[in-house]
Scaffold this motif. Structure first.
Motif, PDB file in Angstrom:
ATOM      1  N   UNK A   1       0.824  -1.209   0.000  1.00 36.52           N
ATOM      2  CA  UNK A   1       0.000   0.000   0.000  1.00 36.52           C
ATOM      3  C   UNK A   1       0.858   1.258   0.000  1.00 36.52           C
ATOM      4  N   UNK A   2       1.977   1.230   0.730  1.00 40.32           N
ATOM      5  CA  UNK A   2       2.895   2.375   0.734  1.00 40.32           C
ATOM      6  C   UNK A   2       3.406   2.638  -0.687  1.00 40.32           C
ATOM      7  N   UNK A   3       3.787   1.573  -1.372  1.00 42.99           N
ATOM      8  CA  UNK A   3       4.250   1.721  -2.753  1.00 42.99           C
ATOM      9  C   UNK A   3       3.159   2.223  -3.679  1.00 42.99           C
ATOM     10  N   UNK A   4       1.940   1.741  -3.465  1.00 43.55           N
ATOM     11  CA  UNK A   4       0.827   2.174  -4.311  1.00 43.55           C
ATOM     12  C   UNK A   4       0.507   3.656  -4.081  1.00 43.55           C
ATOM     13  N   UNK A   5       0.470   4.069  -2.800  1.00 43.55           N
ATOM     14  CA  UNK A   5       0.224   5.489  -2.515  1.00 43.55           C
ATOM     15  C   UNK A   5       1.362   6.364  -3.036  1.00 43.55           C
ATOM     16  N   UNK A   6       2.589   5.869  -2.938  1.00 46.48           N
ATOM     17  CA  UNK A   6       3.722   6.610  -3.481  1.00 46.48           C
ATOM     18  C   UNK A   6       3.626   6.766  -4.983  1.00 46.48           C
ATOM     19  N   UNK A   7       3.208   5.718  -5.670  1.00 47.83           N
ATOM     20  CA  UNK A   7       3.028   5.776  -7.112  1.00 47.83           C
ATOM     21  C   UNK A   7       1.941   6.777  -7.487  1.00 47.83           C
ATOM     22  N   UNK A   8       0.814   6.750  -6.757  1.00 47.73           N
ATOM     23  CA  UNK A   8      -0.260   7.710  -7.027  1.00 47.73           C
ATOM     24  C   UNK A   8       0.206   9.144  -6.822  1.00 47.73           C
ATOM     25  N   UNK A   9       0.953   9.365  -5.742  1.00 46.98           N
ATOM     26  CA  UNK A   9       1.435  10.714  -5.463  1.00 46.98           C
ATOM     27  C   UNK A   9       2.462  11.165  -6.498  1.00 46.98           C
ATOM     28  N   UNK A  10       3.308  10.250  -6.937  1.00 45.04           N
ATOM     29  CA  UNK A  10       4.306  10.600  -7.942  1.00 45.04           C
ATOM     30  C   UNK A  10       3.636  10.960  -9.262  1.00 45.04           C
ATOM     31  N   UNK A  11       2.603  10.224  -9.632  1.00 42.02           N
ATOM     32  CA  UNK A  11       1.901  10.528 -10.891  1.00 42.02           C
ATOM     33  C   UNK A  11       1.160  11.856 -10.817  1.00 42.02           C
ATOM     34  N   UNK A  12       0.638  12.187  -9.643  1.00 42.71           N
ATOM     35  CA  UNK A  12      -0.126  13.420  -9.512  1.00 42.71           C
ATOM     36  C   UNK A  12       0.764  14.649  -9.344  1.00 42.71           C
ATOM     37  N   UNK A  13       1.807  14.552  -8.506  1.00 44.20           N
ATOM     38  CA  UNK A  13       2.619  15.724  -8.171  1.00 44.20           C
ATOM     39  C   UNK A  13       4.036  15.684  -8.725  1.00 44.20           C
ATOM     40  N   UNK A  14       4.507  14.545  -9.169  1.00 41.74           N
ATOM     41  CA  UNK A  14       5.851  14.442  -9.707  1.00 41.74           C
ATOM     42  C   UNK A  14       6.925  14.217  -8.667  1.00 41.74           C
ATOM     43  N   UNK A  15       6.552  14.120  -7.389  1.00 40.93           N
ATOM     44  CA  UNK A  15       7.503  13.821  -6.323  1.00 40.93           C
ATOM     45  C   UNK A  15       6.757  13.063  -5.225  1.00 40.93           C
ATOM     46  N   UNK A  16       7.529  12.420  -4.363  1.00 41.89           N
ATOM     47  CA  UNK A  16       6.952  11.607  -3.302  1.00 41.89           C
ATOM     48  C   UNK A  16       7.259  12.240  -1.952  1.00 41.89           C
ATOM     49  N   UNK A  17       6.229  12.473  -1.165  1.00 42.02           N
ATOM     50  CA  UNK A  17       6.362  12.999   0.187  1.00 42.02           C
ATOM     51  C   UNK A  17       6.070  11.843   1.151  1.00 42.02           C
ATOM     52  N   UNK A  18       7.118  11.209   1.641  1.00 42.15           N
ATOM     53  CA  UNK A  18       6.964  10.014   2.475  1.00 42.15           C
ATOM     54  C   UNK A  18       6.222  10.299   3.776  1.00 42.15           C
ATOM     55  N   UNK A  19       6.440  11.467   4.351  1.00 44.06           N
ATOM     56  CA  UNK A  19       5.761  11.812   5.608  1.00 44.06           C
ATOM     57  C   UNK A  19       4.251  11.841   5.416  1.00 44.06           C
ATOM     58  N   UNK A  20       3.809  12.405   4.314  1.00 44.32           N
ATOM     59  CA  UNK A  20       2.378  12.482   4.045  1.00 44.32           C
ATOM     60  C   UNK A  20       1.796  11.088   3.775  1.00 44.32           C
ATOM     61  N   UNK A  21       2.552  10.255   3.070  1.00 42.25           N
ATOM     62  CA  UNK A  21       2.083   8.897   2.774  1.00 42.25           C
ATOM     63  C   UNK A  21       1.952   8.102   4.066  1.00 42.25           C
ATOM     64  N   UNK A  22       2.920   8.225   4.964  1.00 37.70           N
ATOM     65  CA  UNK A  22       2.869   7.499   6.232  1.00 37.70           C
ATOM     66  C   UNK A  22       1.684   7.958   7.068  1.00 37.70           C
TER      67      UNK A  22
END
Length: 126
Positions: A80-101
């Protein structure tokens, strides 16, 4: 030193046995510290999610003899962490790990609470 480890084990066992009681106690403690209901609630949800992780794993082990419950929950969480990271990367172009956690802890709280209640009901009827 052994009594400290024993005390922590007993405290953790009590906390995962009664996660809703732990939720109330933690909320009261965080509210007394921060005097802010919203911050106390969010911190309580985050900490209780970790307790629910252990509670659900133990109930899976006791109800279904599911010996690798901790690993299963960990793998699902990492996927799920990887899936949320992928969604965030596609939407914003970068991954914010704190927000995903934080999203995973808050979403996981409600999912794990539901699983805990269902497994508790199954365990009670068996």
């Amino acid at each position: 030193m052994e009594w400290v480890i024993g005390f922590v084990k007993q405290l953790y066992a009590a906390a995962i046995t009664f996660p809703l009681l732990s939720f109330v106690v933690l909320w009261l403690g965080f509210y007394a510290i921060y005097l802010n209901k919203r911050k106390a609630m969010l911190l309580t949800i985050d900490v209780t999610c970790l307790l629910l992780f252990g509670a659900v794993a133990e109930k899976l082990i006791s109800v279904f003899s599911f010996s690798f419950a901790y690993y299963f929950l960990l793998i699902v969480s990492l996927l799920l962490f990887g899936w949320f990271g992928n969604l965030q990367y596609r939407k914003r172009g970068k991954v914010n790990s704190k927000k995903i956690i934080s999203v995973m802890l808050r979403l996981g709280f409600f999912v794990l609470l539901g699983c805990d209640l269902v497994l508790g009901a199954i365990q009670w009827f068996l």
